[in-house]
Scaffold this active site. Structure first.
Site, PDB file in Angstrom:
ATOM      1  N   ILE A 140      57.921  36.070 -19.189  1.00  8.14           N
ATOM      2  CA  ILE A 140      56.941  35.674 -20.205  1.00  8.14           C
ATOM      3  C   ILE A 140      57.349  34.345 -20.809  1.00  8.14           C
ATOM      4  CG2 ILE A 140      55.893  36.225 -22.432  1.00  8.14           C
ATOM      5  CD1 ILE A 140      56.414  39.170 -21.841  1.00  8.14           C
ATOM      6  N   GLY A 141      58.629  34.224 -21.074  1.00  2.18           N
ATOM      7  CA  GLY A 141      59.074  32.992 -21.702  1.00  2.18           C
ATOM      8  C   GLY A 141      60.565  32.809 -21.571  1.00  2.18           C
ATOM      9  N   GLY A 148      63.433  31.123 -23.703  1.00  2.00           N
ATOM     10  CA  GLY A 148      63.783  30.467 -24.953  1.00  2.00           C
ATOM     11  C   GLY A 148      65.129  29.801 -24.816  1.00  2.00           C
ATOM     12  N   ALA A 149      65.593  29.260 -25.920  1.00  2.00           N
ATOM     13  CA  ALA A 149      66.892  28.591 -25.897  1.00  2.00           C
ATOM     14  C   ALA A 149      67.997  29.596 -25.619  1.00  2.00           C
ATOM     15  CB  ALA A 149      67.130  27.900 -27.227  1.00  2.00           C
ATOM     16  N   TYR A 150      67.738  30.872 -25.859  1.00  4.22           N
ATOM     17  CA  TYR A 150      68.815  31.856 -25.797  1.00  4.22           C
ATOM     18  C   TYR A 150      68.557  32.979 -24.828  1.00  4.22           C
ATOM     19  CZ  TYR A 150      69.900  29.486 -30.102  1.00  4.22           C
ATOM     20  OH  TYR A 150      70.164  28.541 -31.032  1.00  4.22           O
ATOM     21  N   GLY A 151      67.803  32.734 -23.803  1.00  2.00           N
ATOM     22  CA  GLY A 151      67.615  33.823 -22.861  1.00  2.00           C
ATOM     23  C   GLY A 151      66.161  33.970 -22.476  1.00  2.00           C
ATOM     24  N   VAL A 192      62.618  36.280 -21.662  1.00  2.62           N
ATOM     25  CA  VAL A 192      61.837  37.461 -21.993  1.00  2.62           C
ATOM     26  C   VAL A 192      60.958  37.814 -20.798  1.00  2.62           C
ATOM     27  CG1 VAL A 192      60.211  38.502 -23.615  1.00  2.62           C
ATOM     28  CG2 VAL A 192      61.794  36.746 -24.411  1.00  2.62           C
ATOM     29  N   LYS A 232      63.703  41.589 -23.633  1.00  2.00           N
ATOM     30  CA  LYS A 232      64.474  40.381 -23.874  1.00  2.00           C
ATOM     31  C   LYS A 232      65.901  40.572 -23.372  1.00  2.00           C
ATOM     32  CE  LYS A 232      65.597  37.219 -27.465  1.00  2.00           C
ATOM     33  NZ  LYS A 232      65.005  36.587 -28.594  1.00  2.00           N
ATOM     34  N   ASP A 247      63.946  30.551 -37.449  1.00  6.05           N
ATOM     35  CA  ASP A 247      63.219  29.825 -36.404  1.00  6.05           C
ATOM     36  C   ASP A 247      61.755  30.258 -36.332  1.00  6.05           C
ATOM     37  OD1 ASP A 247      62.955  27.959 -34.376  1.00  6.05           O
ATOM     38  OD2 ASP A 247      63.487  29.394 -32.802  1.00  6.05           O
TER      39      ASP A 247
END
Lengths: 251, 326
Positions: free
Chosen positions: B37-38, B40-43, B45, B61, B165
């Site tokens: 799905i996405g 991000g900066a940290y992993g 999803v 996630k 955030d």
């Protein structure tokens, strides 16, 4: 969200039971494991909250696994280790193992395997998965204090009653009560028991309304006398076997 | 029910060690990954199927946690414990956390543990919702969404969680148009993890105190929410800077350059490095907005965090109380 309360039938038909371990034996294992967490914890100056959290993890763990697959003392160590981190009173794994070794005989400690620390680390991940990362656990202690604040009467007698109830909560950790009832219910029942045994009858309390027939109606709805006596009976079995000083039969 | 787990054979299993047993857990696969799905900066999803719950679609996630000498770090355990605890409130403006599990032994590399946080799957985030909107949102819709966002923020703050955030990307919009906050509560876990450097982090919702590198608190989320609320009116980001200093210029072009006495002492940059911008009228930028909406947003976009409205102040603002929400 996981649900952690079980009825009597579930508590008899456990993974250990299905694995050929009789209920009596399982209850003894649970008691020994819990007692070991309490002893190890107090030897390491861990607070009652951390110890109680560890014990609750322990009881929950064995609703999913057999005592035959997972020996009780290493599981107990792991539960205390994890509880220490969650309650922000961390202890080094190797220190817990050191204390455990001093409390156990050679045969019992042999269940920790060749590399005890590595075993506990692996077990930590199994434990987390089993308790579904549901790490925050509430205990009856806080409720005892909350209830005590509202009760009126002779200060010394009240204090004595709370002290006694506190001891009962400690003892109840060795039973499966935490798998049956929420901490607020256990706190009511054991305070009720302590009141009986210390001959302190609560007749008035802050926040009393005409609807209340007993002080606990203010805190927990629908507690029957039958339920209270059942909980006290289960806790009392333990208190009896530990020869709690001044312990008298309930009825 | 899964048939994995301990065997029911008669003889007790002859185990060399607990690691043998942990191998059994890998077979207990509960989720089937479908697609990303996405990132991000940290992993990452994933959209996934919950195989134990009738194939329910979930958002999963993946977070990599570095194991320490004493196993899983305390900070990570504390954060997960808190997230689990929050879940008991089932707050309508917080995304549901359905499950937490880990990848087991086989997925560990270099003392890492892969954690899976399983959330309810919400089809849309506010970013795509605004991009797809055929025209301006109705005043009623804006007011409801604004209230949802602030209710979620107030709930987190009342549990001493700072989101840090907030942005349209992690505000989810349900099919009935309710907004839910996602992606919070793992700040310390993220800090110990290696960042994916290739991912660009948006600065548009970042408050001045963070850009200036001074200590911050819950007020950061009020600033970010203020930027999002403005965006609900205009469907375009309010302050679009390309880098930290550009973002500060954008902010001061709107608010005016702060007075010298307002400038934090420990700020990384002196106040003189910015031109003496005069303040602009927010109404000119958001011509369609209700006057009370403008007043609310102005109260949120205040340079000094101590003078900013709190999330609770915002919920009690006349913008929401003068007329009942529908």
């Amino acid at each position: 969200m996981p649900y952690w309360y079980y009825d009597r039938k579930d508590l008899q038909n456990t993974p250990s039971f299905r694995d050929g371990i009789p209920n009596d034996t399982e209850n003894r294992y649970r008691k020994e494991g819990a007692r070991f967490i309490i002893d190890t914890g107090s030897k390491m100056d861990l607070g009652y909250n951390t110890v109680a959290t560890g014990v609750v993890y322990f009881h929950r763990f064995y609703m999913f696994h057999s005592f035959r697959t997972f020996p009780r003392y290493i599981t107990a160590c792991c539960c205390l280790f994890l509880a220490g981190k969650v309650e922000e009173t961390p202890k080094k794994c190797k220190d817990i193992i050191k204390v455990a070794k001093s409390l156990l005989n050679e045969h019992k400690f042999s269940t920790f395997g060749e590399d005890p620390k590595e075993e506990v680390m692996t077990l930590e991940r199994i434990l987390l998965q089993t308790i579904k990362f549901d790490l925050q656990v509430e205990h009856p202690y806080g409720y005892l204090l909350k209830y005590a604040k509202c009760l009126k009467g002779d200060k010394t007698k009240l204090q004595k009653m709370v002290q006694m109830a506190w001891t009962f909560v400690n003892d109840s950790l060795c039973t499966t009560l935490c798998l049956q009832w929420e901490p607020e219910v256990i706190a009511v029942a054991l305070m009720f028991l302590a009141g009986k045994l210390s001959k302190f009858e609560v007749v008035d309390w802050n926040g009393r309304t005409p609807k209340h027939t007993a002080w606990w109606d203010m805190f927990v709805e629908d507690i029957t006398m039958e339920l209270l006596e059942d909980i006290c009976h289960q806790a009392n079995v333990i208190a009896d076997s530990m020869q709690y000083p001044g312990n008298a039969s309930l009825r | 029910m899964s048939s994995s787990g301990s065997s029911s054979s008669q003889s007790p299993p002859n185990m060399a060690s607990i690691s043998d047993v942990s191998a059994l857990f890998q077979t207990a696969k509960k989720y089937e990954e479908l697609n990303v799905i996405g990132t991000g900066a940290y992993g990452t999803v994933y959209k996934a199927r919950d195989l134990h719950n009738g194939g329910q679609i979930v958002a999963m996630k993946k977070v990599k946690v570095a194991l320490t000498e004493d196993g899983i770090p305390l900070s990570t355990l504390r954060e997960i414990a808190l997230l689990r605890q929050l879940e008991a409130y089932r707050h309508p403006n917080i995304v549901r956390l359905l499950d937490v599990c880990h990848g087991g032994q086989s997925m560990e590399r270099d003392h890492q543990l892969v954690l899976f946080l399983v959330f309810e799957h919400v089809e849309q985030d506010l970013d795509s919702y605004l991009k797809r909107a055929p025209g301006p949102l109705s005043e009623n819709r804006i007011r409801n969404m604004s209230y949802d966002i602030l209710s979620g923020v107030d709930f987190l703050h009342s549990h001493r969680i700072v989101h840090r955030d907030l942005k349209p990307h992690n505000l989810l919009v349900t099919s009935s148009g309710r907004v839910k906050l996602a992606d919070f509560g793992l700040a310390k876990t993220y800090d110990t993890e290696m960042k994916l450097t290739s991912v660009v982090v948006t600065l548009w919702y970042r408050p001045p105190e963070v850009l200036l590198g001074v200590p911050y608190n819950t007020a950061v989320d009020v600033w970010s929410s203020g930027c999002v609320l403005a965006q609900l009116h205009s469907r375009a980001p309010l302050l679009q800077g390309g880098c930290d200093s550009e973002q500060l210029h954008c902010i001061f072009r709107l608010l005016g350059r702060p007075a010298r006495h307002e400038w934090p002492e420990s700020a990384a940059i002196p106040v003189d490095s910015f031109p003496d911008y005069p303040p602009r009228d927010l109404a000119a930028l958001l011509p369609r907005a209700h006057p009370q909406a403008l007043r609310l947003i102005q109260g949120m976009l205040v340079f000094d965090p101590a003078k900013r409205l709190t999330a609770l102040d915002c919920l009690e603002h006349p913008y929401f109380t003068e007329e009942p929400l529908t």
